[in-house]
Motif scaffolding. Structure first.
Motif, PDB file in Angstrom:
ATOM      1  N   SER A 103       0.877  -1.181  -0.109  1.00 11.71           N
ATOM      2  CA  SER A 103       0.028   0.153  -0.032  1.00 11.71           C
ATOM      3  C   SER A 103       0.900   1.130   0.165  1.00 11.71           C
ATOM      4  O   SER A 103       0.571   2.282  -0.638  1.00 11.71           O
ATOM      5  N   GLU A 104       2.099   1.283   0.806  1.00 10.57           N
ATOM      6  CA  GLU A 104       2.848   2.474   0.845  1.00 10.57           C
ATOM      7  C   GLU A 104       3.490   2.748  -0.522  1.00 10.57           C
ATOM      8  O   GLU A 104       3.621   3.893  -1.064  1.00 10.57           O
ATOM      9  N   HIS A 105       4.042   1.662  -1.232  1.00 12.14           N
ATOM     10  CA  HIS A 105       4.613   1.633  -2.534  1.00 12.14           C
ATOM     11  C   HIS A 105       3.675   1.918  -3.223  1.00 12.14           C
ATOM     12  O   HIS A 105       4.009   2.857  -4.357  1.00 12.14           O
ATOM     13  N   GLN A 106       2.718   1.452  -3.517  1.00 12.30           N
ATOM     14  CA  GLN A 106       1.460   1.780  -4.505  1.00 12.30           C
ATOM     15  C   GLN A 106       1.271   3.375  -4.469  1.00 12.30           C
ATOM     16  O   GLN A 106       0.822   3.988  -5.577  1.00 12.30           O
ATOM     17  N   ALA A 107       1.091   3.999  -3.085  1.00 11.69           N
ATOM     18  CA  ALA A 107       0.809   5.493  -3.026  1.00 11.69           C
ATOM     19  C   ALA A 107       1.994   6.103  -3.649  1.00 11.69           C
ATOM     20  O   ALA A 107       1.814   7.159  -4.092  1.00 11.69           O
ATOM     21  N   GLU A 108       3.191   5.691  -3.278  1.00 14.51           N
ATOM     22  CA  GLU A 108       4.396   6.407  -3.772  1.00 14.51           C
ATOM     23  C   GLU A 108       4.416   6.339  -5.156  1.00 14.51           C
ATOM     24  O   GLU A 108       4.827   7.215  -5.988  1.00 14.51           O
ATOM     25  N   LEU A 109       3.819   5.189  -5.886  1.00 17.07           N
ATOM     26  CA  LEU A 109       3.924   4.968  -7.314  1.00 17.07           C
ATOM     27  C   LEU A 109       2.983   5.902  -7.844  1.00 17.07           C
ATOM     28  O   LEU A 109       3.246   6.675  -8.939  1.00 17.07           O
ATOM     29  N   TYR A 110       1.942   6.304  -7.100  1.00 18.53           N
ATOM     30  CA  TYR A 110       0.802   6.972  -7.648  1.00 18.53           C
ATOM     31  C   TYR A 110       1.342   8.635  -7.674  1.00 18.53           C
ATOM     32  O   TYR A 110       1.169   9.308  -8.554  1.00 18.53           O
ATOM     33  N   LYS A 111       2.360   8.898  -6.642  1.00 19.00           N
ATOM     34  CA  LYS A 111       2.778  10.341  -6.550  1.00 19.00           C
ATOM     35  C   LYS A 111       3.850  10.404  -7.703  1.00 19.00           C
ATOM     36  O   LYS A 111       3.827  11.551  -8.485  1.00 19.00           O
ATOM     37  N   ARG A 112       4.497   9.131  -8.028  1.00 21.78           N
ATOM     38  CA  ARG A 112       5.552   9.589  -9.329  1.00 21.78           C
ATOM     39  C   ARG A 112       4.821   9.597 -10.416  1.00 21.78           C
ATOM     40  O   ARG A 112       5.084  10.328 -11.540  1.00 21.78           O
ATOM     41  N   LYS A 113       3.512   9.280 -10.739  1.00 17.95           N
ATOM     42  CA  LYS A 113       2.554   9.095 -11.791  1.00 17.95           C
ATOM     43  C   LYS A 113       2.025  10.544 -12.025  1.00 17.95           C
ATOM     44  O   LYS A 113       2.060  11.099 -13.143  1.00 17.95           O
ATOM     45  N   VAL A 114       1.538  11.052 -11.018  1.00 11.67           N
ATOM     46  CA  VAL A 114       1.186  12.313 -10.871  1.00 11.67           C
ATOM     47  C   VAL A 114       2.343  13.369 -11.187  1.00 11.67           C
ATOM     48  O   VAL A 114       2.160  14.487 -12.013  1.00 11.67           O
ATOM     49  N   SER A 115       3.456  13.234 -10.642  1.00 14.83           N
ATOM     50  CA  SER A 115       4.476  14.020 -10.959  1.00 14.83           C
ATOM     51  C   SER A 115       4.944  13.948 -12.436  1.00 14.83           C
ATOM     52  O   SER A 115       5.440  14.893 -12.932  1.00 14.83           O
ATOM     53  N   LEU A 116       5.016  12.682 -12.842  1.00 13.21           N
ATOM     54  CA  LEU A 116       5.446  12.606 -14.382  1.00 13.21           C
ATOM     55  C   LEU A 116       4.345  13.415 -14.997  1.00 13.21           C
ATOM     56  O   LEU A 116       4.882  14.162 -16.059  1.00 13.21           O
ATOM     57  N   ILE A 117       3.229  12.930 -15.092  1.00 14.40           N
ATOM     58  CA  ILE A 117       2.062  13.754 -15.816  1.00 14.40           C
ATOM     59  C   ILE A 117       2.148  15.439 -15.789  1.00 14.40           C
ATOM     60  O   ILE A 117       2.361  16.059 -16.709  1.00 14.40           O
ATOM     61  N   GLY A 118       2.290  15.831 -14.626  1.00 11.78           N
ATOM     62  CA  GLY A 118       2.150  17.071 -14.166  1.00 11.78           C
ATOM     63  C   GLY A 118       3.476  17.967 -14.705  1.00 11.78           C
ATOM     64  O   GLY A 118       3.523  18.994 -15.047  1.00 11.78           O
ATOM     65  N   PHE A 119       4.504  17.325 -14.340  1.00  8.20           N
ATOM     66  CA  PHE A 119       5.794  17.898 -14.906  1.00  8.20           C
ATOM     67  C   PHE A 119       5.818  17.736 -16.308  1.00  8.20           C
ATOM     68  O   PHE A 119       6.349  19.073 -16.818  1.00  8.20           O
ATOM     69  N   SER A 120       5.540  16.820 -17.026  1.00 10.15           N
ATOM     70  CA  SER A 120       5.465  17.020 -18.551  1.00 10.15           C
ATOM     71  C   SER A 120       4.340  17.946 -19.158  1.00 10.15           C
ATOM     72  O   SER A 120       4.949  18.680 -19.796  1.00 10.15           O
ATOM     73  N   LEU A 121       3.221  18.351 -18.581  1.00 11.14           N
ATOM     74  CA  LEU A 121       2.413  19.292 -18.890  1.00 11.14           C
ATOM     75  C   LEU A 121       3.045  20.684 -18.581  1.00 11.14           C
ATOM     76  O   LEU A 121       2.855  21.544 -19.596  1.00 11.14           O
ATOM     77  N   ALA A 122       3.440  20.731 -17.510  1.00 14.28           N
ATOM     78  CA  ALA A 122       4.253  22.425 -17.208  1.00 14.28           C
ATOM     79  C   ALA A 122       5.382  22.513 -17.934  1.00 14.28           C
ATOM     80  O   ALA A 122       5.681  23.478 -18.694  1.00 14.28           O
ATOM     81  N   GLY A 123       6.095  21.367 -18.554  1.00 14.12           N
ATOM     82  CA  GLY A 123       7.221  21.612 -19.409  1.00 14.12           C
ATOM     83  C   GLY A 123       6.695  22.056 -20.765  1.00 14.12           C
ATOM     84  O   GLY A 123       7.338  22.853 -21.344  1.00 14.12           O
ATOM     85  N   MET A 124       5.711  21.445 -21.424  1.00 14.75           N
ATOM     86  CA  MET A 124       5.150  22.072 -22.514  1.00 14.75           C
ATOM     87  C   MET A 124       4.652  23.394 -22.481  1.00 14.75           C
ATOM     88  O   MET A 124       4.964  24.001 -23.489  1.00 14.75           O
ATOM     89  N   LEU A 125       3.965  23.728 -21.238  1.00 18.35           N
ATOM     90  CA  LEU A 125       3.559  24.953 -21.014  1.00 18.35           C
ATOM     91  C   LEU A 125       4.367  26.200 -20.980  1.00 18.35           C
ATOM     92  O   LEU A 125       4.584  27.158 -21.457  1.00 18.35           O
ATOM     93  N   VAL A 126       5.776  25.565 -20.368  1.00 16.38           N
ATOM     94  CA  VAL A 126       6.944  26.719 -20.489  1.00 16.38           C
ATOM     95  C   VAL A 126       7.361  26.720 -21.844  1.00 16.38           C
ATOM     96  O   VAL A 126       7.599  28.100 -22.186  1.00 16.38           O
ATOM     97  N   VAL A 127       7.438  25.737 -22.628  1.00 17.35           N
ATOM     98  CA  VAL A 127       7.982  25.975 -23.918  1.00 17.35           C
ATOM     99  C   VAL A 127       6.940  26.842 -24.851  1.00 17.35           C
ATOM    100  O   VAL A 127       7.330  27.755 -25.515  1.00 17.35           O
ATOM    101  N   LEU A 128       5.921  26.521 -24.749  1.00 18.47           N
ATOM    102  CA  LEU A 128       4.689  26.950 -25.646  1.00 18.47           C
ATOM    103  C   LEU A 128       4.556  28.614 -25.067  1.00 18.47           C
ATOM    104  O   LEU A 128       4.667  29.417 -25.961  1.00 18.47           O
TER     105      LEU A 128
END
Length: 229
Positions: free
Chosen positions: A162-187
Motif C-alpha cells: 500500500s505504501e509503495h502503491q501510494a508512492e507510485l501514484y505520486k510518481r505518476k502524478v509528478s510525471l504527468i504534471g511535470f510533462s504538462l508544465a514543461g510543454m506550457l513553459v516551452v509554448l
C-alpha cells in the motif's frame, strides 16, 4: 527434502542476495560520482593573485553554479532515496530490472553536464529547457523502474504494497504534471514577444508544484478516511 537440496537452496539464495547487493552498490557509486562531479564544477576562475577585493566578486559570479548545484543535489538526493526504498523490497533480480535500473543511471549520469550547461548559460533559456528535459527523463525512468518492481511479485518480497502503491501514484502524478508544465513553459516562451519577459514562462513550474501538493494532500486525506479491515 534432503540436506543436499537444502544446501543448494541456501547457496542459491546467498548468490541472489550477493548479486542484488552488487547492483545496489553499483547504483550508489553512480549517484556518488554524479554528485562529486557537480561539486567539482564549483571553482573560482584561476587568477594570478586572489585579493580580498577580488574574492567577493568571484564568489558572486559563482552564484549561478552554486544554485545549479543545490537544485541538482536536492533532486539527485531525492532520486537516490527513492531508489533506496525501491530496492529495499527486492529479493531477486531479472533482466528487466537491470535494464530499467541502467536506464535511470544513464540519465542521472548526464546531470553534471546539464548542471554545468545551465550554470554557464547566463540567462539563456535553451540550457534551461535541456535541464528540464533531463529531469523529466529521470522521472520517467524512475517511474518505469518503480512500476516494474511493484508489478513483479517474482523479484520482490511478499509484503503489504500500500505504501509503495501510494508512492507510485505520486510518481505518476509528478510525471504527468511535470510533462504538462514543461510543454506550457516551452509554448509560453515561444508566444511571448518581449525577450526580456520570456523568462516568465518558467512560472509554470511553480504552478505545477502548487497543484502537485494539492493533489497529493487530497489523495492522502481520502486514504485516511478509508477504514482498515
Amino acid at each position: 527434502m534432503s540436506q543436499h537440496q537444502n544446501e543448494e537452496i541456501i547457496r542459491e539464495e546467498i548468490k541472489k542476495e550477493f548479486q542484488l547487493e552488487r547492483m545496489i552498490l553499483f547504483s550508489d557509486a553512480v549517484f556518488a560520482i554524479v554528485i562529486t562531479l557537480m561539486a567539482i564544477e564549483i571553482k573560482i576562475p584561476e587568477t594570478e593573485i586572489l585579493t580580498d577585493e577580488m574574492l567577493p566578486k568571484q564568489l558572486f559570479h559563482l552564484l549561478p553554479t552554486l544554485l545549479a548545484y543545490v537544485v541538482s543535489f536536492g533532486f539527485i538526493g531525492t532520486v537516490w532515496y527513492q531508489h533506496l526504498k525501491m530496492f529495499s523490497i527486492l529479493k531477486d533480480y531479472d533482466k528487466g530490472l537491470v535494464i530499467r535500473n541502467m536506464l535511470l543511471l544513464f540519465f542521472v549520469g548526464l546531470f553534471p553536464f546539464t548542471a554545468t550547461l545551465i550554470s554557464r548559460s547566463k540567462g539563456e533559456m535553451l540550457p534551461f529547457f535541456i535541464y528540464l528535459g533531463m529531469i523529466m527523463l529521470c522521472i520517467i525512468a524512475q517511474y518505469l523502474l518503480y512500476s516494474y518492481i511493484v508489478q513483479r511479485p517474482t523479484i520482490r518480497l511478499n509484503i503489504d504494497l500500500s505504501e509503495h502503491q501510494a508512492e507510485l501514484y505520486k510518481r505518476k502524478v509528478s510525471l504527468i504534471g511535470f510533462s504538462l508544465a514543461g510543454m506550457l513553459v516551452v509554448l509560453t516562451y515561444m508566444c511571448i514577444p518581449d525577450p526580456n519577459m520570456k523568462s516568465m514562462s518558467t512560472m509554470w513550474m511553480a504552478v505545477f508544484a502548487v497543484i502537485y501538493n494539492i493533489i497529493i494532500k487530497r489523495k492522502k486525506s481520502k486514504m485516511a478516511v478509508i477504514p482498515k479491515i
